[in-house]
Design a protein around this motif. Structure first.
Motif, PDB file in Angstrom:
ATOM      1  N   SER A 103      28.256  64.217 -13.982  1.00  0.00           N
ATOM      2  CA  SER A 103      28.441  63.532 -15.367  1.00  0.00           C
ATOM      3  C   SER A 103      29.942  62.573 -15.176  1.00  0.00           C
ATOM      4  N   LEU A 104      30.131  62.282 -14.013  1.00  0.00           N
ATOM      5  CA  LEU A 104      31.475  61.383 -13.722  1.00  0.00           C
ATOM      6  C   LEU A 104      31.136  60.048 -14.116  1.00  0.00           C
ATOM      7  N   ALA A 105      31.977  59.440 -14.758  1.00  0.00           N
ATOM      8  CA  ALA A 105      31.823  57.822 -15.271  1.00  0.00           C
ATOM      9  C   ALA A 105      31.461  57.004 -14.096  1.00  0.00           C
ATOM     10  N   SER A 106      32.055  57.165 -13.028  1.00  0.00           N
ATOM     11  CA  SER A 106      31.731  56.337 -11.908  1.00  0.00           C
ATOM     12  C   SER A 106      32.066  57.291 -10.870  1.00  0.00           C
ATOM     13  N   PRO A 107      31.473  57.134  -9.473  1.00  0.00           N
ATOM     14  CA  PRO A 107      31.703  58.027  -8.375  1.00  0.00           C
ATOM     15  C   PRO A 107      33.263  58.479  -8.308  1.00  0.00           C
ATOM     16  N   GLU A 108      34.059  57.919  -8.561  1.00  0.00           N
ATOM     17  CA  GLU A 108      35.354  58.127  -8.351  1.00  0.00           C
ATOM     18  C   GLU A 108      36.347  58.351  -9.641  1.00  0.00           C
ATOM     19  N   LEU A 109      35.909  57.619 -10.670  1.00  0.00           N
ATOM     20  CA  LEU A 109      36.946  57.881 -11.932  1.00  0.00           C
ATOM     21  C   LEU A 109      36.453  58.964 -12.887  1.00  0.00           C
ATOM     22  N   LEU A 110      37.622  59.760 -13.313  1.00  0.00           N
ATOM     23  CA  LEU A 110      37.258  60.520 -14.357  1.00  0.00           C
ATOM     24  C   LEU A 110      37.653  59.716 -15.454  1.00  0.00           C
ATOM     25  N   HIS A 111      36.897  59.969 -16.727  1.00  0.00           N
ATOM     26  CA  HIS A 111      37.115  59.218 -17.986  1.00  0.00           C
ATOM     27  C   HIS A 111      37.667  60.194 -18.825  1.00  0.00           C
ATOM     28  N   VAL A 112      39.003  59.951 -19.322  1.00  0.00           N
ATOM     29  CA  VAL A 112      39.750  60.792 -20.121  1.00  0.00           C
ATOM     30  C   VAL A 112      39.790  60.071 -21.326  1.00  0.00           C
ATOM     31  N   LEU A 113      39.722  61.204 -22.772  1.00  0.00           N
ATOM     32  CA  LEU A 113      39.988  60.806 -23.926  1.00  0.00           C
ATOM     33  C   LEU A 113      41.129  61.384 -24.180  1.00  0.00           C
ATOM     34  N   ALA A 114      42.467  60.458 -24.450  1.00  0.00           N
ATOM     35  CA  ALA A 114      43.557  60.994 -24.792  1.00  0.00           C
ATOM     36  C   ALA A 114      43.705  60.840 -26.404  1.00  0.00           C
ATOM     37  N   VAL A 115      44.450  61.860 -27.230  1.00  0.00           N
ATOM     38  CA  VAL A 115      44.514  61.840 -28.507  1.00  0.00           C
ATOM     39  C   VAL A 115      46.089  62.050 -28.692  1.00  0.00           C
ATOM     40  N   ASP A 116      46.834  61.203 -29.446  1.00  0.00           N
ATOM     41  CA  ASP A 116      48.142  61.495 -29.878  1.00  0.00           C
ATOM     42  C   ASP A 116      48.657  60.493 -31.086  1.00  0.00           C
ATOM     43  N   ASP A 117      49.205  61.004 -31.987  1.00  0.00           N
ATOM     44  CA  ASP A 117      49.604  60.379 -33.346  1.00  0.00           C
ATOM     45  C   ASP A 117      50.880  59.348 -32.909  1.00  0.00           C
ATOM     46  N   ILE A 172      52.829  56.654 -30.858  1.00  0.00           N
ATOM     47  CA  ILE A 172      52.677  55.577 -30.146  1.00  0.00           C
ATOM     48  C   ILE A 172      53.543  55.577 -28.856  1.00  0.00           C
ATOM     49  N   VAL A 173      54.565  56.057 -28.608  1.00  0.00           N
ATOM     50  CA  VAL A 173      55.345  56.177 -27.652  1.00  0.00           C
ATOM     51  C   VAL A 173      54.510  56.966 -26.499  1.00  0.00           C
ATOM     52  N   ASP A 174      54.074  58.163 -26.920  1.00  0.00           N
ATOM     53  CA  ASP A 174      53.392  59.047 -26.280  1.00  0.00           C
ATOM     54  C   ASP A 174      52.156  58.537 -25.827  1.00  0.00           C
ATOM     55  N   ARG A 175      51.525  57.817 -26.445  1.00  0.00           N
ATOM     56  CA  ARG A 175      50.016  57.278 -26.261  1.00  0.00           C
ATOM     57  C   ARG A 175      50.351  56.278 -25.025  1.00  0.00           C
ATOM     58  N   LYS A 176      51.386  55.408 -25.172  1.00  0.00           N
ATOM     59  CA  LYS A 176      51.536  54.337 -24.164  1.00  0.00           C
ATOM     60  C   LYS A 176      52.040  55.432 -22.603  1.00  0.00           C
ATOM     61  N   PHE A 177      52.875  56.533 -22.979  1.00  0.00           N
ATOM     62  CA  PHE A 177      53.138  57.165 -21.693  1.00  0.00           C
ATOM     63  C   PHE A 177      51.890  57.881 -21.178  1.00  0.00           C
ATOM     64  N   ILE A 178      50.976  58.564 -21.986  1.00  0.00           N
ATOM     65  CA  ILE A 178      50.025  59.281 -21.230  1.00  0.00           C
ATOM     66  C   ILE A 178      49.026  58.405 -20.540  1.00  0.00           C
ATOM     67  N   GLU A 179      48.690  57.138 -21.136  1.00  0.00           N
ATOM     68  CA  GLU A 179      47.768  56.084 -20.876  1.00  0.00           C
ATOM     69  C   GLU A 179      48.071  55.937 -19.366  1.00  0.00           C
ATOM     70  N   ARG A 180      49.452  55.600 -19.640  1.00  0.00           N
ATOM     71  CA  ARG A 180      50.047  55.044 -17.965  1.00  0.00           C
ATOM     72  C   ARG A 180      49.713  56.207 -16.771  1.00  0.00           C
ATOM     73  N   LEU A 181      50.241  57.479 -17.288  1.00  0.00           N
ATOM     74  CA  LEU A 181      50.078  58.732 -16.287  1.00  0.00           C
ATOM     75  C   LEU A 181      48.586  58.597 -15.945  1.00  0.00           C
ATOM     76  N   LEU A 182      47.725  58.332 -16.818  1.00  0.00           N
ATOM     77  CA  LEU A 182      46.419  58.741 -16.502  1.00  0.00           C
ATOM     78  C   LEU A 182      45.811  57.476 -15.614  1.00  0.00           C
ATOM     79  N   ARG A 183      46.298  56.335 -15.827  1.00  0.00           N
ATOM     80  CA  ARG A 183      45.797  55.038 -15.055  1.00  0.00           C
ATOM     81  C   ARG A 183      46.659  55.085 -13.799  1.00  0.00           C
ATOM     82  N   VAL A 184      47.438  55.655 -13.317  1.00  0.00           N
ATOM     83  CA  VAL A 184      48.235  55.706 -12.251  1.00  0.00           C
ATOM     84  C   VAL A 184      47.525  56.808 -11.518  1.00  0.00           C
ATOM     85  N   SER A 185      46.941  57.721 -12.289  1.00  0.00           N
ATOM     86  CA  SER A 185      46.369  58.680 -11.484  1.00  0.00           C
ATOM     87  C   SER A 185      44.873  58.526 -11.386  1.00  0.00           C
ATOM     88  N   SER A 186      44.498  57.137 -11.220  1.00  0.00           N
ATOM     89  CA  SER A 186      43.095  56.580 -11.203  1.00  0.00           C
ATOM     90  C   SER A 186      41.912  57.059 -12.114  1.00  0.00           C
TER      91      SER A 186
END
Lengths: 183, 145
Positions: free
Chosen positions: A18-32, A34-48
């Motif tokens: 069920s991988l979105a593509s051979p290498e990438l995990l698709h993560v759904l992040a939920v946070d109210d 705005i600072v934490d959303r920006k932060f978690i999004e970056r953390l996840l992108r940096v982690s490919s």
């Protein structure tokens, strides 16, 4: 007698992982927050990881198509590998979102990680009991995200390998039958 | 100039305005996202200004809804923690203690201090980011490729 080819070369283009593509995990992040959303999004992108961020549990359910309104895409097209949600959110909490996901026959297999700024043991226990994959204290560290990603990749790999092994066995079985039938 | 930037940053840490979380944010910057920390800071100050406004209004009303105030402060503390705003975070914690104790006087006092710390941090970070941009990309901490 027609020649029967040995099923050595398996067609793996139709992989059922069920991988979105051979290498990438698709993560759904939920946070109210705005600072934490920006932060978690970056953390996840940096982690490919591929990331979708929403600002509430309600929107998360809408995205997954679990909100009762049937206009969202089906699960097969969605391919979410992990949900990371804040615990304390106005309206529906992360805990309530966790429960809804675990109640869903379509989505209950998706690992759900709870994030919280508060280290409250009964809260952690409750989440784990409800089926949370992990509970992370905020601020979330890059190391936490990488650890999660690695363990999920390993799990996906295991599932994939099991499926391929099963296919190999089935193909070998068919081959043997055909051989016996001397077609 | 780069030395100046480094000194300013060091003093922000030494004086306790920022903590390790700020460094974690810097670790997430790279060539493709060289302004990530500044972007987060901008979001933080916009969001926290809104919260300060809400709290101010709630306090002005005179009737102390400690639950509501604690709620606002929970959000404020959360985002302050995420950006590494150490002194602001401390004031948030104190404010919440006063809320839980139902101590209106303490809340007012702490809120005043919090606004002061918040304004100071804002000014110092604005100065830091401006200088860092002028100094060039070398000064911004990067993740190794």
């Amino acid at each position: 007698m027609a020649e029967v080819l040995r099923p050595e070369k398996l067609d793996i283009s139709n992989d059922t992982s069920s991988l979105a593509s051979p290498e990438l995990l698709h993560v759904l992040a939920v946070d109210d927050s705005i600072v934490d959303r920006k932060f978690i999004e970056r953390l996840l992108r940096v982690s490919s990881c591929k990331v979708t961020v929403v600002d509430s549990a309600t929107r998360a359910l809408q995205y997954l198509g679990l909100d009762g309104d049937n206009s969202s895409v089906g699960f097969q097209d969605l391919k979410i590998n992990l949900i990371m949600t804040d615990y304390s959110m106005p309206g529906m909490t992360g805990y309530e979102l966790l429960k809804k996901i675990k109640e869903s026959s379509v989505f209950r297999e998706i690992p759900v990680v709870i994030m919280s700024s508060e280290n409250i043991l009964p809260r952690i226990d409750r989440c784990l009991e409800e089926g949370a994959e992990d509970f992370l204290l905020k601020p979330v560290k890059l190391a936490d995200v990488k650890r999660l990603r690695d363990s999920l990749m390993k799990a996906e790999e295991r599932v994939f390998k099991n499926i391929m092994h099963k296919r190999e066995l089935e193909a070998n079985d068919i081959f043997s039958q055909l051989k016996r039938a001397k077609i | 100039m780069q030395r100046q930037v480094a000194l300013i940053k060091q003093s922000l840490f030494d004086q306790g305005y920022l903590d390790e979380q700020f460094m974690e944010l810097e670790e997430l910057q790279d060539d493709a996202n060289p302004n990530f920390v500044e972007e987060v800071a901008t979001l933080y100050f916009k969001d926290s200004a809104r919260l300060i406004n809400n709290i101010e209004q709630a306090l002005e009303r005179g009737s102390f809804d400690f639950n509501r105030l604690d709620n606002y402060m929970h959000q404020f503390k959360g985002s302050s923690t995420s950006i590494g705003a150490s002194k602001v975070k401390t004031e948030c914690t104190m404010f919440r203690e006063y809320c839980r104790a139902g101590n209106a006087e303490g809340c007012l006092r702490t809120f005043k201090q919090l606004k002061k710390e918040h304004a100071t941090l804002r000014k110092k970070l604005e100065q830091y980011f401006q200088l860092a941009r002028q100094a060039g990309p070398k000064e911004i901490a990067r993740r190794p490729k």
